[in-house]
Design a protein around this motif. Structure first.
Motif, PDB file in Angstrom:
ATOM      1  N   SER A 191       0.593  -1.269  -0.051  1.00  0.00           N
ATOM      2  CA  SER A 191       0.070   0.339   0.033  1.00  0.00           C
ATOM      3  C   SER A 191       0.610   1.223  -0.403  1.00  0.00           C
ATOM      4  CB  SER A 191      -1.184   0.080   0.955  1.00  0.00           C
ATOM      5  OG  SER A 191      -2.061   0.954   1.364  1.00  0.00           O
ATOM      6  N   ASP A 225      -9.565  -5.188  -4.940  1.00  0.00           N
ATOM      7  CA  ASP A 225      -8.906  -4.180  -3.850  1.00  0.00           C
ATOM      8  C   ASP A 225     -10.268  -2.901  -4.114  1.00  0.00           C
ATOM      9  OD1 ASP A 225      -7.213  -1.745  -2.403  1.00  0.00           O
ATOM     10  OD2 ASP A 225      -5.604  -2.670  -3.420  1.00  0.00           O
ATOM     11  N   HIS A 281      -7.394  -6.015  -0.419  1.00  0.00           N
ATOM     12  CA  HIS A 281      -6.211  -5.016  -0.588  1.00  0.00           C
ATOM     13  C   HIS A 281      -5.203  -5.962   0.858  1.00  0.00           C
ATOM     14  CE1 HIS A 281      -3.803  -1.517  -0.946  1.00  0.00           C
ATOM     15  NE2 HIS A 281      -3.934  -1.249   1.128  1.00  0.00           N
TER      16      HIS A 281
END
Length: 270
Positions: free
Chosen positions: A103, A225, A251
């Motif tokens: 991320s 995601d 995610h």
């Protein structure tokens, strides 16, 4: 009956055979005793709204396969300061390093790795691979198919000198929907309660380096995601000429598909 010449010829052939066997054995023993090159150290960088424990399943697999692993705490105060801190950690590691970021951690490794000769490969797991001058928020604006923005809440915090900063969290009630729909509910509830906030500036601060332009890169993309639009992840991977693996994951594919993520990291390490 063998004559003397024949006997001498046979003795010579036997001697040659024995010498060859001895040489083979010597070479084999030398190869066995030759020191093996140590495996590169894998440095795992977590993202916003998380801590290093998100990498636990990946760490377990890498360690079982003989890789030294470090998962430092990402300060989550902004790209420049976070990258400076990470670079200081990597500089203390002897030998080659594989940097993996999840991320927002991808934005950090993309800047931190610039100018570090021991970083040999980068791995972006549902992560930002930002260009110079390109803040993370601009990817969200360009590829808006995500649920993150409306799920965020802010809390002010005090800074030295009487100034105030702003921390950003994901609403706990929406954490599973946005961050980890394929992670068990009890685990995601713990993650939501223990989430570490990111300073609001991290979304608008542009990076000053893009190490993926010169360092080979691998990408893991979760097709489900909801925090970063998969189309945006594909765009960044293609731009970086990265080797891409797509998985049916949220995610938090590094948790729900830890084995696949570890495999990709080991490919990058090789």
């Amino acid at each position: 009956m063998y004559n003397k010449q024949s006997i001498r010829r046979r003795i010579a052939l036997v001697a040659v055979g024995v010498a060859a066997l001895a040489l083979t054995a010597t070479n084999t023993l030398a190869a066995q005793n030759e020191p093996r090159q140590p495996k590169p150290t894998v440095v795992l960088v977590h993202g916003a709204f998380a801590d290093a424990s998100t990498w636990n399943g990946v760490i377990d697999r890498l360690q079982r396969d003989g890789y030294p692993v470090i998962a430092p705490a990402n300060p989550l105060r902004g790209i420049a300061s976070d990258a400076t801190y990470l670079a200081s950690v990597v500089k203390t590691i002897p030998g080659p390093v594989v940097l993996a970021g999840h991320s927002y951690g991808g934005a950090v490794i993309g800047q931190a790795a610039a100018g570090l000769p021991n970083v040999k490969s980068l791995v972006f797991v549902d992560a930002f691979a930002l260009d110079v001058g390109e803040p993370a928020g601009s990817i969200g604006e360009r590829f808006p198919n995500n649920l993150l923005g409306p799920a965020l809440i802010t809390r002010p915090y005090a800074l030295p000198g009487g100034q105030t900063g702003t921390d950003v969290y994901v609403q706990p009630s929406r954490f599973r929907e946005v961050i980890g729909a394929d992670v068990p509910e009890h685990a995601i509830a713990l993650a939501a309660a223990a989430q570490r906030p990111v300073d609001q500036s991290a979304f608008v601060e542009p990076p000053t380096a893009a190490a993926w332009k010169t360092i080979p890169s691998w990408f893991v993309i979760g097709r489900q995601d909801k925090a970063i639009d998969p189309a945006g992840l594909r765009f960044m991977a293609k731009r970086a000429h990265g080797r891409t693996t797509e998985i049916d994951a949220s995610h938090l594919g590094l948790i729900s598909h830890a084995g696949t993520v570890a495999d990709v990291i080991e490919r990058a390490a090789r």
